[in-house]
Design a protein around this motif. Sequence first.
Motif, PDB file in Angstrom:
ATOM      1  N   ASN A   1      -3.534  -3.361   8.093  1.00 49.71           N
ATOM      2  CA  ASN A   1      -3.312  -3.705   6.692  1.00 49.71           C
ATOM      3  C   ASN A   1      -2.361  -4.900   6.664  1.00 49.71           C
ATOM      4  O   ASN A   1      -1.136  -4.739   6.654  1.00 49.71           O
ATOM      5  CB  ASN A   1      -2.717  -2.512   5.941  1.00 49.71           C
ATOM      6  CG  ASN A   1      -2.428  -2.818   4.480  1.00 49.71           C
ATOM      7  OD1 ASN A   1      -2.822  -3.869   3.962  1.00 49.71           O
ATOM      8  ND2 ASN A   1      -1.737  -1.917   3.801  1.00 49.71           N
TER       9      ASN A   1
ATOM     10  N   LYS B   1       6.096   4.644  -3.541  1.00 46.94           N
ATOM     11  CA  LYS B   1       5.500   4.422  -4.859  1.00 46.94           C
ATOM     12  C   LYS B   1       6.583   4.332  -5.932  1.00 46.94           C
ATOM     13  O   LYS B   1       6.587   3.410  -6.769  1.00 46.94           O
ATOM     14  CB  LYS B   1       4.525   5.548  -5.188  1.00 46.94           C
ATOM     15  CG  LYS B   1       3.821   5.413  -6.533  1.00 46.94           C
ATOM     16  CD  LYS B   1       2.800   6.524  -6.706  1.00 46.94           C
ATOM     17  CE  LYS B   1       2.020   6.373  -8.014  1.00 46.94           C
ATOM     18  NZ  LYS B   1       2.860   6.560  -9.204  1.00 46.94           N
TER      19      LYS B   1
ATOM     20  N   SER C   1       1.253  -1.772  -3.987  1.00 50.48           N
ATOM     21  CA  SER C   1       0.713  -1.723  -2.626  1.00 50.48           C
ATOM     22  C   SER C   1       1.732  -2.131  -1.564  1.00 50.48           C
ATOM     23  O   SER C   1       1.441  -2.073  -0.372  1.00 50.48           O
ATOM     24  CB  SER C   1      -0.514  -2.631  -2.517  1.00 50.48           C
ATOM     25  OG  SER C   1      -0.149  -3.978  -2.803  1.00 50.48           O
TER      26      SER C   1
END
Length: 218
Positions: A32, A76, A87
Amino acid sequence: MTNQRIRTNSNGSELIRARFALRLSEIGFIRNGDWFVLRLSSDLRGLVSFNFAAHREDHLLGVCPIVSLEFCSIAKKLNELTDNPLSKVQPSLSCGLGYLMPEGRWLEWLFNPASADVDENDHIAQICEAIHTYGLPFFADNRSVDTPIENLIHHRFSFKDRASFHLPLAYSLRFQWSSALDLVRNTQSEMLGRTDEAAKSFRSFAQRFIDEISIIDL
């Protein structure tokens, strides 16, 4: 394994990451961006990243693997309270791989971006094997939210500025509202007079955190 010389042919750090992506996928990691992510549970992600030291006199590229743990509920909420993209990766705990190995210290491996005469795949495999051998147990040993609280309190696998954000959120996940509020207010007091960006960011976070907690019946 310290300072192993590994040669690669072009593109420096990006080529190295691409080679690691292939190997790390074999043990469950998905790339990622600059991170390699291993889903451990619905709320926990194991992370691998690489620090690069490019400005060496010998023109080699130093590479140090870092293993980290991200608690998704903490990440989060932190992103919500600091105006970050939802993200954005927000690890709570991190450690240079070398500190988890028998050497017990910072280790780096050396790549030569200018050469193509040595195949580095065996070396990449050795590093990934070290991540498997020493990084995965690090994830397992610290996966309970209670363990990161203790680590963050004592700045183990973390540092003070990071803990000032993550620890109150870890407390709140355990419904320890008073501990969370006390910590935030104490940190606010410690930062009085500071004008750096970290202090400004914390003040914004702290006010939003206090406003959110204030509606809870403690």
